[in-house]
Design a protein around this motif. Sequence first.
Motif, PDB file in Angstrom:
ATOM      1  N   GLN A 190       8.530 -10.547  32.519  1.00  0.00           N
ATOM      2  CA  GLN A 190       9.631 -10.025  31.714  1.00  0.00           C
ATOM      3  C   GLN A 190       9.734  -8.527  31.922  1.00  0.00           C
ATOM      4  O   GLN A 190       8.733  -7.809  31.889  1.00  0.00           O
ATOM      5  N   VAL A 191      10.965  -8.075  32.146  1.00  0.00           N
ATOM      6  CA  VAL A 191      11.260  -6.652  32.262  1.00  0.00           C
ATOM      7  C   VAL A 191      12.102  -6.295  31.047  1.00  0.00           C
ATOM      8  O   VAL A 191      13.180  -6.856  30.847  1.00  0.00           O
ATOM      9  N   ARG A 192      11.579  -5.396  30.249  1.00  0.00           N
ATOM     10  CA  ARG A 192      12.299  -4.982  29.046  1.00  0.00           C
ATOM     11  C   ARG A 192      13.184  -3.774  29.355  1.00  0.00           C
ATOM     12  O   ARG A 192      12.857  -2.948  30.200  1.00  0.00           O
ATOM     13  N   SER A 193      14.274  -3.697  28.648  1.00  0.00           N
ATOM     14  CA  SER A 193      15.215  -2.600  28.791  1.00  0.00           C
ATOM     15  C   SER A 193      14.535  -1.269  28.485  1.00  0.00           C
ATOM     16  O   SER A 193      13.727  -1.170  27.560  1.00  0.00           O
ATOM     17  N   SER A 194      14.856  -0.245  29.302  1.00  0.00           N
ATOM     18  CA  SER A 194      14.314   1.101  29.086  1.00  0.00           C
ATOM     19  C   SER A 194      15.356   2.114  29.540  1.00  0.00           C
ATOM     20  O   SER A 194      16.404   1.748  30.078  1.00  0.00           O
ATOM     21  N   ALA A 195      15.069   3.384  29.359  1.00  0.00           N
ATOM     22  CA  ALA A 195      15.990   4.430  29.796  1.00  0.00           C
ATOM     23  C   ALA A 195      16.143   4.417  31.321  1.00  0.00           C
ATOM     24  O   ALA A 195      17.234   4.672  31.845  1.00  0.00           O
ATOM     25  N   GLU A 196      15.058   4.094  32.040  1.00  0.00           N
ATOM     26  CA  GLU A 196      15.103   4.070  33.512  1.00  0.00           C
ATOM     27  C   GLU A 196      15.797   2.820  34.052  1.00  0.00           C
ATOM     28  O   GLU A 196      16.388   2.842  35.126  1.00  0.00           O
ATOM     29  N   PHE A 197      15.687   1.724  33.301  1.00  0.00           N
ATOM     30  CA  PHE A 197      16.283   0.459  33.728  1.00  0.00           C
ATOM     31  C   PHE A 197      16.830  -0.248  32.486  1.00  0.00           C
ATOM     32  O   PHE A 197      16.080  -0.926  31.772  1.00  0.00           O
ATOM     33  N   PRO A 198      18.118  -0.079  32.189  1.00  0.00           N
ATOM     34  CA  PRO A 198      18.669  -0.513  30.903  1.00  0.00           C
ATOM     35  C   PRO A 198      19.001  -2.007  30.788  1.00  0.00           C
ATOM     36  O   PRO A 198      19.792  -2.397  29.947  1.00  0.00           O
ATOM     37  N   LEU A 199      18.394  -2.837  31.622  1.00  0.00           N
ATOM     38  CA  LEU A 199      18.660  -4.275  31.580  1.00  0.00           C
ATOM     39  C   LEU A 199      17.384  -5.032  31.240  1.00  0.00           C
ATOM     40  O   LEU A 199      16.304  -4.673  31.702  1.00  0.00           O
ATOM     41  N   SER A 200      17.515  -6.083  30.461  1.00  0.00           N
ATOM     42  CA  SER A 200      16.397  -6.992  30.208  1.00  0.00           C
ATOM     43  C   SER A 200      16.493  -8.136  31.206  1.00  0.00           C
ATOM     44  O   SER A 200      17.559  -8.718  31.379  1.00  0.00           O
ATOM     45  N   VAL A 201      15.376  -8.443  31.849  1.00  0.00           N
ATOM     46  CA  VAL A 201      15.367  -9.427  32.925  1.00  0.00           C
ATOM     47  C   VAL A 201      14.127 -10.307  32.800  1.00  0.00           C
ATOM     48  O   VAL A 201      13.049  -9.820  32.452  1.00  0.00           O
ATOM     49  N   VAL A 202      14.281 -11.589  33.089  1.00  0.00           N
ATOM     50  CA  VAL A 202      13.153 -12.508  33.190  1.00  0.00           C
ATOM     51  C   VAL A 202      13.150 -13.054  34.615  1.00  0.00           C
ATOM     52  O   VAL A 202      14.152 -13.591  35.085  1.00  0.00           O
ATOM     53  N   VAL A 203      12.028 -12.887  35.310  1.00  0.00           N
ATOM     54  CA  VAL A 203      11.865 -13.409  36.668  1.00  0.00           C
ATOM     55  C   VAL A 203      10.876 -14.559  36.589  1.00  0.00           C
ATOM     56  O   VAL A 203       9.764 -14.389  36.078  1.00  0.00           O
ATOM     57  N   ARG A 204      11.291 -15.718  37.078  1.00  0.00           N
ATOM     58  CA  ARG A 204      10.432 -16.913  37.044  1.00  0.00           C
ATOM     59  C   ARG A 204      10.049 -17.327  38.463  1.00  0.00           C
ATOM     60  O   ARG A 204      10.872 -17.297  39.367  1.00  0.00           O
ATOM     61  N   ILE A 205       8.794 -17.755  38.594  1.00  0.00           N
ATOM     62  CA  ILE A 205       8.321 -18.335  39.850  1.00  0.00           C
ATOM     63  C   ILE A 205       7.962 -19.779  39.556  1.00  0.00           C
ATOM     64  O   ILE A 205       7.104 -20.063  38.728  1.00  0.00           O
ATOM     65  N   GLU A 206       8.642 -20.667  40.222  1.00  0.00           N
ATOM     66  CA  GLU A 206       8.404 -22.106  40.087  1.00  0.00           C
ATOM     67  C   GLU A 206       7.918 -22.611  41.438  1.00  0.00           C
ATOM     68  O   GLU A 206       8.413 -22.176  42.476  1.00  0.00           O
ATOM     69  N   LEU A 207       6.930 -23.477  41.440  1.00  0.00           N
ATOM     70  CA  LEU A 207       6.417 -24.040  42.686  1.00  0.00           C
ATOM     71  C   LEU A 207       6.818 -25.497  42.796  1.00  0.00           C
ATOM     72  O   LEU A 207       6.592 -26.278  41.864  1.00  0.00           O
ATOM     73  N   ARG A 208       7.398 -25.842  43.937  1.00  0.00           N
ATOM     74  CA  ARG A 208       7.760 -27.225  44.239  1.00  0.00           C
ATOM     75  C   ARG A 208       7.165 -27.572  45.606  1.00  0.00           C
ATOM     76  O   ARG A 208       7.637 -27.076  46.621  1.00  0.00           O
ATOM     77  N   GLN A 209       6.143 -28.361  45.594  1.00  0.00           N
ATOM     78  CA  GLN A 209       5.436 -28.754  46.815  1.00  0.00           C
ATOM     79  C   GLN A 209       5.047 -27.504  47.635  1.00  0.00           C
ATOM     80  O   GLN A 209       5.342 -27.394  48.807  1.00  0.00           O
TER      81      GLN A 209
END
Length: 112
Positions: free
Chosen positions: A87-106
């Motif tokens: 999870q990337v929370r919003s800050s002055a340097e990067f004003p967007l909240s982002v969730v990056v997921r890694i899913e493994l399939r085979q």
Amino acid sequence: HLFTVTAAGEKSCHQLLNRHPCLVVDAGFEERSDVRFVATCGSQVAIGRGADVWSSRSELYLLLGDIQNSDHTQKLRLNVSKAGEVQVRSSAEFPLSVVVRIELRQRVAIVT
């Protein structure tokens, strides 16, 4: 030489999906690599690297860029051999909240 052999089609390669309407995602297996993979909103990109470095590291470097303001970027380093979430929370340097997921399939990483 720079070439890629994909025996089973690009769906068998690691995938980078960008579902965030305000981001462009630049990815590579080296922090300062000449080989980069770019995903704009709504796109899915097959990502890979040479066999000589395949077994040495499982790290994927992401540069998240705000499409409204190119000065706002966020760097991430992900281990694509393990499922998880960052999870990337919003800050002055990067004003967007982002969730990056890694899913493994085979053993193939799907990064969204």
